[in-house]
Design a protein around this motif. Structure first.
Motif, short mmCIF file in Angstrom:
data_model
loop_
_atom_site.label_atom_id
_atom_site.label_comp_id
_atom_site.label_asym_id
_atom_site.label_seq_id
_atom_site.Cartn_x
_atom_site.Cartn_y
_atom_site.Cartn_z
N UNK A 264 77.23 60.74 63.42
CA UNK A 264 76.00 61.43 62.97
C UNK A 264 75.13 60.57 62.06
N UNK A 265 75.75 59.70 61.27
CA UNK A 265 74.98 58.81 60.40
C UNK A 265 74.11 57.87 61.24
N UNK A 266 74.71 57.30 62.28
CA UNK A 266 73.96 56.38 63.13
C UNK A 266 72.87 57.11 63.91
N UNK A 267 73.15 58.35 64.28
CA UNK A 267 72.15 59.13 65.00
C UNK A 267 70.97 59.47 64.07
N UNK A 268 71.28 59.80 62.83
CA UNK A 268 70.22 60.07 61.85
C UNK A 268 69.36 58.82 61.66
N UNK A 269 70.01 57.67 61.53
CA UNK A 269 69.27 56.42 61.35
C UNK A 269 68.29 56.19 62.49
N UNK A 270 68.71 56.51 63.71
CA UNK A 270 67.86 56.31 64.88
C UNK A 270 66.63 57.22 64.83
N UNK A 271 66.78 58.43 64.31
CA UNK A 271 65.63 59.35 64.20
C UNK A 271 64.59 58.77 63.24
N UNK A 272 65.05 58.23 62.12
CA UNK A 272 64.12 57.65 61.14
C UNK A 272 63.46 56.41 61.73
N UNK A 273 64.20 55.62 62.48
CA UNK A 273 63.61 54.45 63.13
C UNK A 273 62.55 54.87 64.15
N UNK A 274 62.77 55.99 64.83
CA UNK A 274 61.76 56.50 65.77
C UNK A 274 60.48 56.88 65.03
N UNK A 275 60.61 57.44 63.84
CA UNK A 275 59.44 57.74 63.01
C UNK A 275 58.72 56.45 62.66
N UNK A 276 59.50 55.44 62.27
CA UNK A 276 58.92 54.15 61.92
C UNK A 276 58.13 53.56 63.08
N UNK A 277 58.67 53.67 64.27
CA UNK A 277 57.98 53.16 65.45
C UNK A 277 56.66 53.90 65.69
N UNK A 278 56.68 55.21 65.47
CA UNK A 278 55.46 56.01 65.64
C UNK A 278 54.40 55.62 64.62
N UNK A 279 54.85 55.40 63.38
CA UNK A 279 53.92 54.95 62.35
C UNK A 279 53.36 53.58 62.71
N UNK A 280 54.19 52.72 63.27
CA UNK A 280 53.73 51.40 63.69
C UNK A 280 52.65 51.48 64.75
N UNK A 281 52.82 52.36 65.72
CA UNK A 281 51.80 52.55 66.76
C UNK A 281 50.49 53.06 66.15
N UNK A 282 50.64 53.93 65.19
CA UNK A 282 49.46 54.49 64.53
C UNK A 282 48.70 53.41 63.76
N UNK A 283 49.42 52.56 63.03
CA UNK A 283 48.77 51.49 62.28
C UNK A 283 48.13 50.45 63.23
#
Length: 474
Positions: A264-283
Protein backbone atom coordinates in the motif's frame (compact mmCIF):
# COMPACT_ATOMS: atom_id res chain seq x y z
CA UNK A 1 -9.65 83.67 -22.35
CA UNK A 2 -5.86 83.57 -21.81
CA UNK A 3 -6.36 82.50 -18.19
CA UNK A 4 -8.82 79.84 -19.32
CA UNK A 5 -6.34 78.45 -21.88
CA UNK A 6 -3.61 78.36 -19.24
CA UNK A 7 -5.99 76.50 -16.95
CA UNK A 8 -6.73 73.90 -19.62
CA UNK A 9 -3.00 73.55 -20.31
CA UNK A 10 -2.35 73.02 -16.62
CA UNK A 11 -5.03 70.34 -16.38
CA UNK A 12 -3.71 68.64 -19.51
CA UNK A 13 -0.18 68.64 -18.08
CA UNK A 14 -1.43 67.05 -14.87
CA UNK A 15 -3.24 64.34 -16.82
CA UNK A 16 -0.14 63.63 -18.91
CA UNK A 17 2.05 63.46 -15.79
CA UNK A 18 -0.44 61.19 -14.03
CA UNK A 19 -0.41 58.81 -16.98
CA UNK A 20 3.37 58.66 -16.85
CA UNK A 21 3.41 57.66 -13.19
CA UNK A 22 3.76 53.92 -12.54
CA UNK A 23 2.34 52.84 -9.19
CA UNK A 24 3.90 49.59 -7.99
CA UNK A 25 1.85 47.01 -6.10
CA UNK A 26 3.78 44.06 -4.73
CA UNK A 27 6.14 43.96 -7.70
CA UNK A 28 3.65 44.42 -10.53
CA UNK A 29 2.39 47.42 -12.43
CA UNK A 30 -1.24 48.38 -12.10
CA UNK A 31 -1.60 49.96 -15.50
CA UNK A 32 -2.84 48.95 -18.93
CA UNK A 33 0.59 48.16 -20.37
CA UNK A 34 0.77 44.74 -18.74
CA UNK A 35 -1.85 42.00 -18.87
CA UNK A 36 -3.34 41.17 -15.48
CA UNK A 37 -1.86 37.97 -14.01
CA UNK A 38 -3.58 34.62 -14.31
CA UNK A 39 -4.24 32.84 -11.02
CA UNK A 40 -3.85 29.09 -10.47
CA UNK A 41 -4.61 27.56 -7.07
CA UNK A 42 -3.89 23.83 -6.79
CA UNK A 43 -4.73 21.71 -3.76
CA UNK A 44 -4.07 18.06 -3.01
CA UNK A 45 -6.04 15.90 -0.62
CA UNK A 46 -4.61 14.80 2.74
CA UNK A 47 -0.92 14.92 1.81
CA UNK A 48 1.32 15.19 4.85
CA UNK A 49 4.00 17.78 5.64
CA UNK A 50 6.69 15.13 5.18
CA UNK A 51 5.32 13.42 2.07
CA UNK A 52 6.96 15.70 -0.51
CA UNK A 53 10.72 15.66 -0.98
CA UNK A 54 10.80 19.45 -1.42
CA UNK A 55 9.73 19.57 2.25
CA UNK A 56 11.41 16.38 3.46
CA UNK A 57 14.54 15.09 1.73
CA UNK A 58 13.92 11.64 3.19
CA UNK A 59 10.65 11.18 1.31
CA UNK A 60 10.85 8.35 -1.25
CA UNK A 61 8.03 9.76 -3.39
CA UNK A 62 9.11 10.85 -6.88
CA UNK A 63 7.86 14.36 -7.66
CA UNK A 64 10.33 15.92 -10.15
CA UNK A 65 7.82 18.46 -11.47
CA UNK A 66 6.89 19.77 -8.05
CA UNK A 67 10.57 19.90 -7.12
CA UNK A 68 11.15 21.96 -10.27
CA UNK A 69 8.26 24.24 -9.31
CA UNK A 70 9.86 24.70 -5.88
CA UNK A 71 13.16 25.75 -7.47
CA UNK A 72 11.37 28.18 -9.76
CA UNK A 73 9.55 29.73 -6.81
CA UNK A 74 9.44 29.47 -3.03
CA UNK A 75 8.75 26.78 -0.44
CA UNK A 76 6.54 27.90 2.44
CA UNK A 77 7.56 26.22 5.69
CA UNK A 78 4.95 27.92 7.91
CA UNK A 79 1.78 27.68 5.86
CA UNK A 80 -1.45 26.67 7.58
CA UNK A 81 -4.80 25.43 6.37
CA UNK A 82 -7.94 26.96 7.88
CA UNK A 83 -9.17 23.62 9.24
CA UNK A 84 -7.81 20.06 9.66
CA UNK A 85 -10.69 18.51 7.70
CA UNK A 86 -11.53 18.57 3.99
CA UNK A 87 -14.88 20.39 3.87
CA UNK A 88 -14.06 23.15 6.34
CA UNK A 89 -10.58 23.72 4.90
CA UNK A 90 -12.04 24.26 1.40
CA UNK A 91 -14.76 26.57 2.64
CA UNK A 92 -12.22 28.70 4.51
CA UNK A 93 -9.98 28.92 1.42
CA UNK A 94 -12.83 29.99 -0.85
CA UNK A 95 -14.39 32.49 1.59
CA UNK A 96 -11.26 33.91 3.25
CA UNK A 97 -13.06 33.38 6.58
CA UNK A 98 -12.49 30.96 9.43
CA UNK A 99 -14.98 28.08 9.62
CA UNK A 100 -16.79 29.47 12.66
CA UNK A 101 -17.44 32.68 10.76
CA UNK A 102 -18.58 31.12 7.47
CA UNK A 103 -20.64 28.53 9.40
CA UNK A 104 -19.16 25.44 7.78
CA UNK A 105 -16.92 24.20 10.57
CA UNK A 106 -17.59 20.48 10.13
CA UNK A 107 -17.14 17.72 7.58
CA UNK A 108 -20.02 17.11 5.18
CA UNK A 109 -20.79 13.40 5.26
CA UNK A 110 -22.90 11.02 3.23
CA UNK A 111 -25.09 11.80 0.25
CA UNK A 112 -27.37 14.04 2.29
CA UNK A 113 -24.47 16.17 3.47
CA UNK A 114 -22.61 16.44 0.19
CA UNK A 115 -25.76 17.12 -1.81
CA UNK A 116 -27.16 19.56 0.73
CA UNK A 117 -26.63 23.34 0.95
CA UNK A 118 -23.32 23.06 2.80
CA UNK A 119 -21.62 26.45 2.78
CA UNK A 120 -24.35 29.07 3.39
CA UNK A 121 -25.35 30.63 0.09
CA UNK A 122 -24.88 34.09 1.59
CA UNK A 123 -21.12 33.45 1.66
CA UNK A 124 -19.15 35.04 -1.19
CA UNK A 125 -16.33 32.96 -2.66
CA UNK A 126 -13.24 33.78 -4.74
CA UNK A 127 -14.75 33.65 -8.27
CA UNK A 128 -17.60 35.97 -7.30
CA UNK A 129 -15.11 38.42 -5.82
CA UNK A 130 -13.20 38.37 -9.10
CA UNK A 131 -16.35 39.33 -11.00
CA UNK A 132 -15.75 42.87 -9.74
CA UNK A 133 -12.37 42.95 -11.49
CA UNK A 134 -12.20 45.43 -14.38
CA UNK A 135 -10.23 42.83 -16.37
CA UNK A 136 -13.03 40.33 -17.02
CA UNK A 137 -11.55 37.20 -15.43
CA UNK A 138 -12.77 33.80 -16.58
CA UNK A 139 -13.07 31.41 -13.63
CA UNK A 140 -13.00 27.61 -13.61
CA UNK A 141 -13.07 24.89 -10.94
CA UNK A 142 -11.90 21.36 -11.71
CA UNK A 143 -11.88 18.70 -9.01
CA UNK A 144 -13.25 18.08 -5.55
CA UNK A 145 -16.04 20.44 -4.41
CA UNK A 146 -17.19 18.98 -1.05
CA UNK A 147 -18.92 22.14 0.29
CA UNK A 148 -22.51 21.42 -0.81
CA UNK A 149 -24.15 20.58 -4.13
CA UNK A 150 -27.79 21.52 -3.63
CA UNK A 151 -29.32 23.89 -6.21
CA UNK A 152 -27.76 27.30 -5.56
CA UNK A 153 -24.69 25.74 -3.94
CA UNK A 154 -23.04 24.31 -7.05
CA UNK A 155 -19.84 25.89 -8.43
CA UNK A 156 -21.40 27.51 -11.51
CA UNK A 157 -24.09 28.98 -9.27
CA UNK A 158 -21.49 30.50 -6.96
CA UNK A 159 -19.39 32.39 -9.49
CA UNK A 160 -17.41 29.84 -11.48
CA UNK A 161 -17.91 29.95 -15.24
CA UNK A 162 -17.14 26.26 -15.62
CA UNK A 163 -16.88 23.20 -13.38
CA UNK A 164 -15.82 19.64 -13.97
CA UNK A 165 -15.45 17.58 -10.87
CA UNK A 166 -17.01 15.63 -8.03
CA UNK A 167 -19.65 16.87 -5.63
CA UNK A 168 -18.50 14.81 -2.67
CA UNK A 169 -15.25 14.44 -0.79
CA UNK A 170 -14.10 10.95 -1.67
CA UNK A 171 -14.86 8.91 -4.78
CA UNK A 172 -13.26 5.96 -6.49
CA UNK A 173 -10.58 7.54 -8.69
CA UNK A 174 -11.61 5.52 -11.77
CA UNK A 175 -15.37 4.95 -11.50
CA UNK A 176 -16.09 8.32 -9.82
CA UNK A 177 -18.70 6.69 -7.61
CA UNK A 178 -19.50 7.92 -4.10
CA UNK A 179 -21.63 5.73 -1.81
CA UNK A 180 -23.22 3.98 -4.77
CA UNK A 181 -24.00 7.19 -6.66
CA UNK A 182 -22.25 8.49 -9.75
CA UNK A 183 -20.62 11.69 -8.54
CA UNK A 184 -18.93 13.35 -11.55
CA UNK A 185 -20.41 16.52 -13.06
CA UNK A 186 -19.78 19.01 -15.81
CA UNK A 187 -21.31 22.25 -14.54
CA UNK A 188 -24.58 20.88 -13.08
CA UNK A 189 -24.98 17.86 -15.39
CA UNK A 190 -23.97 14.35 -14.36
CA UNK A 191 -21.43 12.85 -16.78
CA UNK A 192 -19.82 9.43 -17.15
CA UNK A 193 -16.07 9.19 -17.75
CA UNK A 194 -15.69 5.72 -16.28
CA UNK A 195 -12.14 4.40 -16.36
CA UNK A 196 -10.39 7.77 -16.56
CA UNK A 197 -8.16 8.60 -13.59
CA UNK A 198 -9.69 11.59 -11.80
CA UNK A 199 -6.39 13.47 -11.49
CA UNK A 200 -5.97 13.38 -15.27
CA UNK A 201 -9.61 14.32 -15.85
CA UNK A 202 -9.32 17.44 -13.72
CA UNK A 203 -5.89 18.50 -14.97
CA UNK A 204 -6.93 18.06 -18.62
CA UNK A 205 -10.12 20.06 -18.08
CA UNK A 206 -8.07 22.84 -16.50
CA UNK A 207 -5.62 22.82 -19.43
CA UNK A 208 -8.50 23.03 -21.93
CA UNK A 209 -10.02 25.94 -20.00
CA UNK A 210 -6.68 27.75 -19.88
CA UNK A 211 -6.06 27.21 -23.61
CA UNK A 212 -9.51 28.51 -24.53
CA UNK A 213 -9.36 31.67 -22.45
CA UNK A 214 -5.76 32.44 -23.32
CA UNK A 215 -6.70 32.21 -27.01
CA UNK A 216 -9.49 34.70 -26.32
CA UNK A 217 -7.00 36.95 -24.47
CA UNK A 218 -8.94 36.70 -21.22
CA UNK A 219 -7.16 36.54 -17.88
CA UNK A 220 -8.26 33.51 -15.91
CA UNK A 221 -8.45 32.10 -12.43
CA UNK A 222 -8.41 28.31 -12.04
CA UNK A 223 -9.15 26.42 -8.82
CA UNK A 224 -7.78 22.88 -9.22
CA UNK A 225 -8.56 20.82 -6.09
CA UNK A 226 -7.36 17.29 -6.83
CA UNK A 227 -9.26 14.58 -4.94
CA UNK A 228 -6.12 12.42 -4.87
CA UNK A 229 -4.41 10.91 -3.04
CA UNK A 230 -7.26 10.72 -0.48
CA UNK A 231 -7.37 7.25 1.11
CA UNK A 232 -9.64 4.69 -0.59
CA UNK A 233 -13.21 4.28 0.63
CA UNK A 234 -14.90 0.89 0.88
CA UNK A 235 -18.34 2.40 0.28
CA UNK A 236 -17.24 3.76 -3.12
CA UNK A 237 -16.32 0.45 -4.75
CA UNK A 238 -18.48 -2.37 -6.03
CA UNK A 239 -19.29 -5.25 -3.65
CA UNK A 240 -16.47 -7.74 -3.65
CA UNK A 241 -13.94 -5.33 -5.18
CA UNK A 242 -10.59 -4.99 -3.40
CA UNK A 243 -10.29 -1.74 -1.42
CA UNK A 244 -6.80 -0.51 -2.35
CA UNK A 245 -5.01 2.72 -3.20
CA UNK A 246 -5.58 3.18 -6.94
CA UNK A 247 -3.15 4.74 -9.39
CA UNK A 248 -2.91 4.62 -13.19
CA UNK A 249 -0.55 2.04 -14.69
CA UNK A 250 1.90 4.68 -15.95
CA UNK A 251 2.53 6.00 -12.43
CA UNK A 252 4.17 2.74 -11.33
CA UNK A 253 6.80 2.82 -14.09
CA UNK A 254 9.11 5.45 -12.49
CA UNK A 255 9.47 3.05 -9.54
CA UNK A 256 10.08 -0.01 -11.70
CA UNK A 257 6.86 -1.52 -10.35
CA UNK A 258 3.99 -3.38 -11.98
CA UNK A 259 0.41 -2.07 -11.62
CA UNK A 260 -0.52 -5.13 -9.54
CA UNK A 261 1.94 -4.09 -6.79
CA UNK A 262 0.42 -5.02 -3.42
CA UNK A 263 2.40 -2.83 -1.02
CA UNK A 264 0.00 0.00 0.00
CA UNK A 265 2.89 2.40 0.65
CA UNK A 266 4.22 1.91 -2.88
CA UNK A 267 0.72 2.28 -4.31
CA UNK A 268 0.23 5.54 -2.41
CA UNK A 269 3.56 6.82 -3.73
CA UNK A 270 2.40 6.11 -7.29
CA UNK A 271 -0.77 8.17 -6.78
CA UNK A 272 1.27 11.18 -5.66
CA UNK A 273 3.63 10.73 -8.61
CA UNK A 274 0.58 10.74 -10.92
CA UNK A 275 -0.40 14.11 -9.42
CA UNK A 276 3.13 15.34 -10.04
CA UNK A 277 2.91 14.28 -13.67
CA UNK A 278 -0.39 16.13 -14.07
CA UNK A 279 1.11 19.27 -12.56
CA UNK A 280 4.04 18.90 -14.95
CA UNK A 281 1.71 18.81 -17.96
CA UNK A 282 -0.07 21.87 -16.64
CA UNK A 283 3.18 23.82 -16.22
CA UNK A 284 4.29 22.76 -19.71
CA UNK A 285 1.03 24.14 -21.09
CA UNK A 286 1.70 27.50 -19.45
CA UNK A 287 5.16 27.53 -21.03
CA UNK A 288 3.86 26.62 -24.48
CA UNK A 289 1.22 29.36 -24.29
CA UNK A 290 3.87 31.88 -23.27
CA UNK A 291 2.01 32.82 -20.08
CA UNK A 292 4.08 31.15 -17.35
CA UNK A 293 5.76 34.42 -16.36
CA UNK A 294 2.39 36.09 -15.92
CA UNK A 295 0.73 33.31 -13.93
CA UNK A 296 0.57 33.22 -10.12
CA UNK A 297 0.71 29.55 -9.08
CA UNK A 298 -0.02 28.42 -5.52
CA UNK A 299 0.08 24.75 -4.45
CA UNK A 300 -0.73 23.24 -1.05
CA UNK A 301 -2.37 20.33 0.78
CA UNK A 302 -5.83 20.83 2.28
CA UNK A 303 -4.80 19.24 5.61
CA UNK A 304 -2.31 16.77 7.01
CA UNK A 305 -2.20 13.00 6.58
CA UNK A 306 -4.62 11.03 8.77
CA UNK A 307 -3.65 8.78 11.71
CA UNK A 308 -4.68 5.41 10.20
CA UNK A 309 -2.25 5.97 7.33
CA UNK A 310 0.86 7.29 9.05
CA UNK A 311 2.61 4.01 8.31
CA UNK A 312 2.06 4.89 4.63
CA UNK A 313 2.26 8.69 4.72
CA UNK A 314 4.28 11.21 6.72
CA UNK A 315 3.63 14.40 8.66
CA UNK A 316 7.29 14.48 9.78
CA UNK A 317 8.60 16.29 11.74
CA UNK A 318 5.19 17.39 13.01
CA UNK A 319 3.06 15.80 15.72
CA UNK A 320 -0.52 14.74 15.16
CA UNK A 321 -2.54 14.25 11.97
CA UNK A 322 -5.55 15.36 9.98
CA UNK A 323 -8.70 16.22 11.96
CA UNK A 324 -6.51 17.36 14.87
CA UNK A 325 -5.17 20.79 15.74
CA UNK A 326 -1.71 19.45 16.37
CA UNK A 327 0.71 20.88 13.80
CA UNK A 328 0.40 17.67 11.76
CA UNK A 329 -3.24 18.47 11.08
CA UNK A 330 -2.99 22.14 10.15
CA UNK A 331 0.56 22.98 9.00
CA UNK A 332 0.82 21.80 5.41
CA UNK A 333 3.30 21.64 2.51
CA UNK A 334 3.02 24.65 0.19
CA UNK A 335 4.71 26.21 -2.85
CA UNK A 336 4.32 29.48 -4.75
CA UNK A 337 5.66 30.50 -8.15
CA UNK A 338 5.33 33.89 -9.82
CA UNK A 339 8.39 34.52 -12.02
CA UNK A 340 10.01 37.90 -11.52
CA UNK A 341 7.90 38.60 -8.43
CA UNK A 342 8.54 35.62 -6.12
CA UNK A 343 12.26 34.93 -5.67
CA UNK A 344 13.30 31.69 -7.33
CA UNK A 345 14.74 28.83 -5.27
CA UNK A 346 13.83 30.54 -2.01
CA UNK A 347 12.21 29.62 1.29
CA UNK A 348 9.57 31.66 3.09
CA UNK A 349 9.37 31.06 6.82
CA UNK A 350 6.72 33.71 7.54
CA UNK A 351 3.39 32.44 8.87
CA UNK A 352 0.52 32.56 6.37
CA UNK A 353 -2.64 30.52 5.86
CA UNK A 354 -5.04 29.41 3.16
CA UNK A 355 -7.57 32.15 3.95
CA UNK A 356 -5.08 34.70 2.62
CA UNK A 357 -5.47 33.45 -0.94
CA UNK A 358 -8.87 35.11 -1.47
CA UNK A 359 -7.47 38.50 -0.48
CA UNK A 360 -4.35 37.91 -2.59
CA UNK A 361 -6.46 36.91 -5.61
CA UNK A 362 -8.55 40.06 -5.24
CA UNK A 363 -5.39 42.20 -5.25
CA UNK A 364 -3.96 40.40 -8.28
CA UNK A 365 -7.20 40.92 -10.20
CA UNK A 366 -7.72 44.49 -8.92
CA UNK A 367 -11.10 43.33 -7.64
CA UNK A 368 -13.01 44.93 -4.78
CA UNK A 369 -13.62 42.91 -1.63
CA UNK A 370 -17.23 43.13 -0.40
CA UNK A 371 -17.37 45.49 2.56
CA UNK A 372 -20.28 43.85 4.39
CA UNK A 373 -18.24 41.11 6.06
CA UNK A 374 -15.03 40.48 7.96
CA UNK A 375 -12.14 38.61 6.31
CA UNK A 376 -9.76 36.60 8.46
CA UNK A 377 -7.44 36.30 5.47
CA UNK A 378 -4.95 39.09 4.83
CA UNK A 379 -3.01 40.00 1.72
CA UNK A 380 -0.08 37.52 1.43
CA UNK A 381 1.57 39.21 -1.56
CA UNK A 382 3.93 41.50 0.41
CA UNK A 383 5.35 38.39 2.10
CA UNK A 384 5.41 36.24 -1.03
CA UNK A 385 7.19 38.89 -3.09
CA UNK A 386 9.76 39.69 -0.38
CA UNK A 387 8.49 43.15 0.42
CA UNK A 388 8.30 42.11 4.08
CA UNK A 389 9.16 39.14 6.27
CA UNK A 390 6.50 40.01 8.84
CA UNK A 391 3.29 37.99 8.96
CA UNK A 392 0.08 39.96 8.38
CA UNK A 393 -1.43 37.95 11.25
CA UNK A 394 -0.94 38.90 14.86
CA UNK A 395 -2.48 35.56 15.77
CA UNK A 396 -4.28 32.58 14.22
CA UNK A 397 -7.43 31.06 15.75
CA UNK A 398 -8.42 27.41 15.29
CA UNK A 399 -11.37 25.41 16.57
CA UNK A 400 -12.56 21.99 15.47
CA UNK A 401 -14.78 19.42 17.21
CA UNK A 402 -14.02 20.69 20.71
CA UNK A 403 -10.30 21.13 19.98
CA UNK A 404 -8.98 24.66 20.35
CA UNK A 405 -5.72 26.39 19.44
CA UNK A 406 -4.22 29.82 18.98
CA UNK A 407 -0.81 30.72 17.55
CA UNK A 408 0.82 34.04 18.44
CA UNK A 409 4.43 34.72 17.58
CA UNK A 410 6.57 31.72 18.41
CA UNK A 411 3.99 30.25 20.77
CA UNK A 412 0.91 28.07 20.46
CA UNK A 413 -1.69 27.09 23.01
CA UNK A 414 -3.66 23.94 22.26
CA UNK A 415 -6.11 21.62 23.96
CA UNK A 416 -8.07 18.65 22.70
CA UNK A 417 -11.12 19.65 24.74
CA UNK A 418 -12.18 22.83 26.50
CA UNK A 419 -12.47 20.72 29.63
CA UNK A 420 -8.69 20.21 29.59
CA UNK A 421 -5.98 22.67 30.56
CA UNK A 422 -4.07 24.40 27.77
CA UNK A 423 -0.82 22.99 26.46
CA UNK A 424 1.86 25.52 25.46
CA UNK A 425 4.54 25.05 22.81
CA UNK A 426 7.32 27.19 21.43
CA UNK A 427 7.05 26.33 17.74
CA UNK A 428 10.31 28.04 16.80
CA UNK A 429 12.23 25.66 19.08
CA UNK A 430 9.87 22.69 19.20
CA UNK A 431 8.17 22.12 15.84
CA UNK A 432 7.18 18.59 16.91
CA UNK A 433 5.28 19.90 19.97
CA UNK A 434 7.03 17.49 22.29
CA UNK A 435 7.76 19.89 25.16
CA UNK A 436 4.70 21.29 26.92
CA UNK A 437 5.70 24.58 28.64
CA UNK A 438 2.32 25.31 30.25
CA UNK A 439 3.38 24.60 33.84
CA UNK A 440 6.61 26.58 33.49
CA UNK A 441 5.04 29.57 31.76
CA UNK A 442 1.48 30.11 33.02
CA UNK A 443 1.93 33.80 32.19
CA UNK A 444 2.24 32.99 28.48
CA UNK A 445 -0.73 30.64 28.61
CA UNK A 446 -2.83 33.45 30.04
CA UNK A 447 -1.50 35.93 27.49
CA UNK A 448 -2.44 33.70 24.53
CA UNK A 449 -5.76 32.71 26.06
CA UNK A 450 -6.94 36.33 26.01
CA UNK A 451 -6.95 36.79 22.20
CA UNK A 452 -8.50 33.33 21.85
CA UNK A 453 -11.41 34.32 24.08
CA UNK A 454 -11.72 37.71 22.42
CA UNK A 455 -11.91 36.16 18.94
CA UNK A 456 -14.46 33.63 20.16
CA UNK A 457 -16.61 36.36 21.73
CA UNK A 458 -16.39 38.50 18.61
CA UNK A 459 -17.49 35.61 16.37
CA UNK A 460 -20.41 34.75 18.65
CA UNK A 461 -21.46 38.39 18.67
CA UNK A 462 -21.41 38.49 14.87
CA UNK A 463 -23.49 35.32 14.64
CA UNK A 464 -26.07 36.67 17.09
CA UNK A 465 -26.28 39.91 15.14
CA UNK A 466 -26.86 37.97 11.93
CA UNK A 467 -29.65 35.96 13.59
CA UNK A 468 -31.30 39.15 14.80
CA UNK A 469 -31.08 40.72 11.37
CA UNK A 470 -32.59 37.60 9.80
CA UNK A 471 -35.55 37.73 12.20
CA UNK A 472 -36.12 41.37 11.36
CA UNK A 473 -35.97 40.55 7.66
CA UNK A 474 -32.86 42.70 7.04
Amino acid sequence: MTKLLKSFKGIALLIICANLIVIPSFGRQKNNTQAPPNILIITVDNVGYGDFSFMNEASPILTPNLNKLAKQGAILTDFYTGSPTCTASRASLLTGRIPQRNKLDYQLGGLAGNYGIGLPQTEIIIPRVLKSSPHGYATGAFGKWNIGFAPGSRPTERGFDEFLGIASGNVDHFSHVYAGRHDLYHNTTSINRHGEFSTDLFANAAIDFINKNTAEEKPWMVYLPFDAPHHPGDRNIEPGEENIWKAPDYAFKPYGLKPDEKDPKKRFNAIVTAIDMAVGRLMTSLDELGIADNTFVFFYSDNGAFYPYLDIQSNAPLNGAGVTLWEGGIRVPALVRWPGKVKANSTINTRLWSLDLLVGAADLAEAELPQDRYYDGKNPLPVLTGETTHSPHASMFFKYKGQEALIWGDYKIFRESNLEPWKLFNLSEDISESNDLAEKRPDLVKKLEQPFKLTEEEINSDLEREKSNAKLGN
